[in-house]
Design a protein around this motif. Sequence first.
Motif, PDB file in Angstrom:
ATOM      1  N   CYS A 139     -11.798  42.211  -6.320  1.00  0.00           N
ATOM      2  CA  CYS A 139     -10.516  42.201  -5.610  1.00  0.00           C
ATOM      3  C   CYS A 139      -9.501  42.943  -6.479  1.00  0.00           C
ATOM      4  O   CYS A 139      -9.357  42.636  -7.656  1.00  0.00           O
ATOM      5  N   HIS A 198      -6.439  42.727  -6.560  1.00  0.00           N
ATOM      6  CA  HIS A 198      -5.276  41.905  -6.904  1.00  0.00           C
ATOM      7  C   HIS A 198      -5.613  40.849  -7.953  1.00  0.00           C
ATOM      8  O   HIS A 198      -4.867  40.644  -8.900  1.00  0.00           O
ATOM      9  N   CYS A 199      -6.744  40.133  -7.752  1.00  0.00           N
ATOM     10  CA  CYS A 199      -7.048  39.030  -8.669  1.00  0.00           C
ATOM     11  C   CYS A 199      -8.337  39.252  -9.459  1.00  0.00           C
ATOM     12  O   CYS A 199      -8.711  38.435 -10.287  1.00  0.00           O
ATOM     13  N   HIS A 229      -7.975  38.428   1.199  1.00  0.00           N
ATOM     14  CA  HIS A 229      -8.830  37.731   0.246  1.00  0.00           C
ATOM     15  C   HIS A 229      -8.364  36.289   0.167  1.00  0.00           C
ATOM     16  O   HIS A 229      -7.234  36.011  -0.218  1.00  0.00           O
ATOM     17  N   CYS A 268      -6.854  34.696  -3.344  1.00  0.00           N
ATOM     18  CA  CYS A 268      -5.506  35.045  -3.805  1.00  0.00           C
ATOM     19  C   CYS A 268      -4.530  35.222  -2.658  1.00  0.00           C
ATOM     20  O   CYS A 268      -3.324  35.375  -2.882  1.00  0.00           O
TER      21      CYS A 268
HETATM   22 ZN    ZN Z   1      -7.965  38.468  -4.617  1.00  0.00          ZN
END
Ligand code: ZN
Length: 285
Positions: A146, A148-149, A265, A268
């Motif tokens: 991912c 983002h996370c 997702h 997150c």
């Molecule tokens: Zn994520």
Amino acid sequence: MTEPVVLPDFSSFGEQAIKGLDNPEEATAATQALLKEAQNSGEPEIGAPGETFLTLERGICREGAWYREAEVKELNGADEEAIAAAGTDSYKVFETLLLRGVVTVGNEPMSRKVAAELLIGDREYLVMAIRRATFGDDIEFEQLPCPHCEELVDLTVPLGAIPFTRLENPEQTEFEVPLRGGDTAVVRLPTGEDQAAVLAIKGDNLAKKDSEILGRCILRIHRADGSESTRPPATSLGMSARKTVLQFLTDTQPGPRYTDFTFTHETCGKEVELPINLASLFRGM
Ligand SMILES: [Zn+2]
């Protein structure tokens, strides 16, 4: 040992080739992603896995009548060899996929002529149907980080979750695009033949490619003063008008939007872009 087939991104021959304006890098850059929950922005008429019949958005015209039914087949080893033989030229690979995987459009057997007549979106929809007939409905992604996370995610994307744009009226072939200053461009949507002409232009000159598609797809311009120009040279158009028409052609083209796929997702809660390309559709070939 045969070399693995290098499958091009849709962005290299699809809407990005026409758009050529906004973020040409964007679609290919974001491939590092994953997902959980598919988002639907349209409802393609896709049947069950293994289904080989579909209804195109536009189809082909014969003696004034439109034929939209099409049949595809499961690709076999001979097809795989033919696609590998097409090499790394993205248009050739795509064309070979269509010629090998599509059986009929309307009542006609698939041919180069039919492939050239089809809207770009119908061509991409046919490729989706060939994928379903060959590998089923689900695209599997494993261990995607991912963005983002950074969690690694396994994800299954059903073909029906890929955003899909429909034509309001499948038989409407001319569209009016309002331009600044009261002018109106009358345009048609680009086909496989137009796409081939754009891709035949060598080099990275996107403005030149844009001019090619505009020169082909703008049929006439009604001026605010009442005059009309037929097939105006695209280089004579203002930049704003060029951009407006290109955007219209991109937004109105029907069919799957492979590069627009996103999901949320769950861990997150963030939205993740996961452009689908030919390589993800035909992994394993
Ligand atoms: Zn994520």
